[in-house]
Design a protein around this motif. Structure first.
Motif, PDB file in Angstrom:
ATOM      1  N   SER A  58      -1.382  13.752  -2.762  1.00 15.54           N
ATOM      2  CA  SER A  58      -2.480  14.408  -3.461  1.00 15.54           C
ATOM      3  C   SER A  58      -3.752  13.585  -3.439  1.00 15.54           C
ATOM      4  O   SER A  58      -4.811  14.082  -3.776  1.00 15.54           O
ATOM      5  CB  SER A  58      -2.082  14.668  -4.900  1.00 15.54           C
ATOM      6  N   THR A  59      -3.664  12.325  -3.041  1.00 15.61           N
ATOM      7  CA  THR A  59      -4.837  11.463  -3.138  1.00 15.61           C
ATOM      8  C   THR A  59      -5.216  10.884  -1.780  1.00 15.61           C
ATOM      9  O   THR A  59      -5.899   9.891  -1.704  1.00 15.61           O
ATOM     10  CB  THR A  59      -4.568  10.318  -4.120  1.00 15.61           C
ATOM     11  N   ALA A  60      -4.788  11.553  -0.741  1.00 14.07           N
ATOM     12  CA  ALA A  60      -4.952  11.000   0.597  1.00 14.07           C
ATOM     13  C   ALA A  60      -6.396  10.732   0.970  1.00 14.07           C
ATOM     14  O   ALA A  60      -6.683   9.812   1.713  1.00 14.07           O
ATOM     15  CB  ALA A  60      -4.342  11.951   1.611  1.00 14.07           C
ATOM     16  N   ASN A  61      -7.332  11.526   0.461  1.00 16.85           N
ATOM     17  CA  ASN A  61      -8.706  11.380   0.913  1.00 16.85           C
ATOM     18  C   ASN A  61      -9.537  10.456   0.031  1.00 16.85           C
ATOM     19  O   ASN A  61     -10.713  10.286   0.264  1.00 16.85           O
ATOM     20  CB  ASN A  61      -9.369  12.761   0.965  1.00 16.85           C
ATOM     21  N   ASN A  62      -8.949   9.912  -0.957  1.00 19.81           N
ATOM     22  CA  ASN A  62      -9.698   9.021  -1.833  1.00 19.81           C
ATOM     23  C   ASN A  62      -9.445   7.578  -1.447  1.00 19.81           C
ATOM     24  O   ASN A  62      -8.317   7.167  -1.261  1.00 19.81           O
ATOM     25  CB  ASN A  62      -9.269   9.228  -3.285  1.00 19.81           C
ATOM     26  N   SER A  63     -10.537   6.816  -1.357  1.00 19.04           N
ATOM     27  CA  SER A  63     -10.337   5.403  -1.068  1.00 19.04           C
ATOM     28  C   SER A  63     -10.933   4.556  -2.177  1.00 19.04           C
ATOM     29  O   SER A  63     -12.088   4.183  -2.143  1.00 19.04           O
ATOM     30  CB  SER A  63     -10.974   5.059   0.269  1.00 19.04           C
ATOM     31  N   TYR A  64     -10.129   4.310  -3.148  1.00 15.06           N
ATOM     32  CA  TYR A  64     -10.555   3.436  -4.239  1.00 15.06           C
ATOM     33  C   TYR A  64      -9.986   2.054  -4.002  1.00 15.06           C
ATOM     34  O   TYR A  64      -9.338   1.795  -3.002  1.00 15.06           O
ATOM     35  CB  TYR A  64     -10.054   3.984  -5.572  1.00 15.06           C
ATOM     36  N   GLY A  65     -10.237   1.144  -4.953  1.00 17.76           N
ATOM     37  CA  GLY A  65      -9.737  -0.226  -4.833  1.00 17.76           C
ATOM     38  C   GLY A  65      -8.220  -0.233  -4.740  1.00 17.76           C
ATOM     39  O   GLY A  65      -7.558   0.629  -5.273  1.00 17.76           O
ATOM     40  N   ASN A  66      -7.700  -1.221  -4.067  1.00 22.27           N
ATOM     41  CA  ASN A  66      -6.267  -1.252  -3.830  1.00 22.27           C
ATOM     42  C   ASN A  66      -5.449  -1.521  -5.078  1.00 22.27           C
ATOM     43  O   ASN A  66      -4.265  -1.258  -5.119  1.00 22.27           O
ATOM     44  CB  ASN A  66      -5.951  -2.333  -2.812  1.00 22.27           C
TER      45      ASN A  66
ATOM     46  N   TYR B 187      -3.629   1.206  -9.061  1.00 20.93           N
ATOM     47  CA  TYR B 187      -2.370   1.571  -9.697  1.00 20.93           C
ATOM     48  C   TYR B 187      -1.773   0.443 -10.512  1.00 20.93           C
ATOM     49  O   TYR B 187      -1.045   0.667 -11.448  1.00 20.93           O
ATOM     50  CB  TYR B 187      -1.357   2.026  -8.646  1.00 20.93           C
TER      51      TYR B 187
ATOM     52  N   GLY C 114       0.828  -1.202   0.000  1.00 24.28           N
ATOM     53  CA  GLY C 114       0.000   0.000   0.000  1.00 24.28           C
ATOM     54  C   GLY C 114       0.862   1.250   0.000  1.00 24.28           C
ATOM     55  O   GLY C 114       1.962   1.257   0.520  1.00 24.28           O
ATOM     56  N   PHE C 115       0.403   2.305  -0.622  1.00 29.18           N
ATOM     57  CA  PHE C 115       1.109   3.570  -0.497  1.00 29.18           C
ATOM     58  C   PHE C 115       0.115   4.694  -0.600  1.00 29.18           C
ATOM     59  O   PHE C 115      -1.018   4.540  -1.022  1.00 29.18           O
ATOM     60  CB  PHE C 115       2.208   3.697  -1.563  1.00 29.18           C
ATOM     61  N   GLU C 116       0.555   5.818  -0.172  1.00 28.84           N
ATOM     62  CA  GLU C 116      -0.342   6.949  -0.117  1.00 28.84           C
ATOM     63  C   GLU C 116       0.324   8.141  -0.778  1.00 28.84           C
ATOM     64  O   GLU C 116       1.399   8.569  -0.409  1.00 28.84           O
ATOM     65  CB  GLU C 116      -0.653   7.257   1.345  1.00 28.84           C
ATOM     66  N   ASN C 117      -0.332   8.662  -1.763  1.00 28.32           N
ATOM     67  CA  ASN C 117       0.186   9.836  -2.437  1.00 28.32           C
ATOM     68  C   ASN C 117      -0.412  11.047  -1.750  1.00 28.32           C
ATOM     69  O   ASN C 117      -1.585  11.075  -1.418  1.00 28.32           O
ATOM     70  CB  ASN C 117      -0.249   9.785  -3.915  1.00 28.32           C
TER      71      ASN C 117
END
Lengths: 234, 128
Positions: free
Chosen positions: A90-98, A101, A85-88
């Motif tokens: 700019s996209t911290a608040n989005n929770s899409y499928g793992n 990417y 898992g990683f967190e960008n």
């Protein structure tokens, strides 16, 4: 689990999988260092964050192309290895499928770029490719081909046997009929007659028919061969 | 209803994965490790600790990455003594530097493409 237990279990699983000794040493050096760098008295914590040594060993074996259960035909799934898992920012608040990417991984993979050119000339199939395809699909066509071949051989053999039978019985009846002509003239005459009839049939009808048949069969085989050759040369 | 359930699922996933909704693939890990080692020569444990600032990785995730980079000759190792034992240090090769540059370019292009869709209604500038 302490350091020694972890490393022992790792070594055992790797040895069991048949990994080369220097690869085993490399892995053990690395994991021993991890324990030492994590600090004295932190063995439990470290081994917990590392996960099961058997699982780690399986991963290492798979990377070396060895199936952990000893299956010879196994390809390592390199692109998925080590996915986490990683967190960008700019996209911290989005929770899409793992796996969002993963779908795009080819676009920034260094290796994929280098290998890309290898696959680019798949437009026109070469003769070699056709041959390979024919060889690989042999379980599909071998049955039909074998059946056709067997049928042809059987038909020719039957025709040949029939002709041989007519000729042999005709000649035999003539010879035996001549002998019988002296002993029992009516039977001898009858046999001679039948013999002549059979020989006549052989001579007049079957032999020319067989000739025509063989011409047809050999001509057909020739046509088939030239058709296959044309197909490849195209 | 379905949406609610999906959100709940995502929360669970989020908690389990330490708030990490997107996965990092092997290429991205390769690139990040190259970048970390390029700053200065360093050793396995430190690379992991450094990467943990951004991604959820463990030492066991890193091992295959390091092996792969060594095999591709992007990284080389040397041993250095530390507290009476040897510590394996990693160093980026010239080939590795080139690869890192390529990775960085690819990443910028990839990020722009993703953001052109993901950040469409947010504007291009306010997400850095």
């Amino acid at each position: 689990m302490n350091r020694l237990e972890f490393l022992t279990r790792l070594r055992n699983t790797l040895e069991h999988g048949g990994l080369p000794q220097n690869d085993i040493d490399d892995a053990l050096t690395y994991y021993e260092e991890v324990f030492l760098d994590a600090g004295f008295g932190k063995d439990e914590e470290t081994s917990q964050s590392l996960g099961s040594p058997e699982e780690i060993a399986k991963g290492i074996l798979a990377d070396s192309g060895i199936h952990p259960d000893g299956d010879a035909e196994f390809l390592p799934e390199k692109p998925e290895q080590g996915a986490q898992g990683f967190e960008n920012s700019s996209t911290a608040n989005n929770s899409y499928g793992n796996d969002t990417y993963d779908g795009a991984q080819g676009s920034y993979s260094y290796d994929a770029n280098k290998q890309g050119s290898t696959y680019s000339n798949s437009g026109g199939m070469s003769t070699a490719a056709k041959v390979i395809i024919i060889i690989l699909t042999f379980p599909l066509w071998i049955g039909i081909a074998a059946a056709l071949f067997g049928l042809t051989v059987a038909l020719i053999a039957t025709a040949f046997a029939l002709i041989a039978a007519f000729a042999a019985s005709g000649i035999a009846l003539i010879v035996y009929g001549m002998a019988m002509l002296i002993k029992v003239p009516p039977v001898g005459l009858c046999m001679l007659g039948t013999g002549f009839i059979l020989t006549g049939i052989f001579g007049l009808i079957l032999r020319p028919a067989f000739k025509g048949l063989s011409k047809y069969v050999f001509g057909g085989a020739k046509k088939l061969v030239s058709w296959i050759r044309d197909h490849f040369n195209r | 209803m379905l949406c609610k359930r999906r959100i709940a699922m995502h929360i669970i996933i989020k908690e389990r994965r330490m708030n990490m909704a997107f996965s990092v693939n092997a290429s991205l890990l390769d690139a990040m490790v190259l970048s970390v080692v390029k700053r200065e020569d360093t050793y396995g444990y430190e690379i992991t600790q450094y990467l943990r600032k951004a991604v959820d990785v463990s030492e066991s995730t890193l091992y295959p990455v390091l092996r792969r980079l060594q095999k591709s000759e992007f990284l080389e190792t040397y041993d250095k003594e530390y507290m009476g034992r040897n510590r394996r240090y990693y160093k980026v090769t010239e080939k590795g530097c080139d690869a890192l540059e390529d990775y960085r370019e690819e990443w910028v292009a990839h990020r722009q493409k993703v953001e052109s869709i993901l950040m469409e209604d947010k504007g291009e500038t306010d997400n850095e």
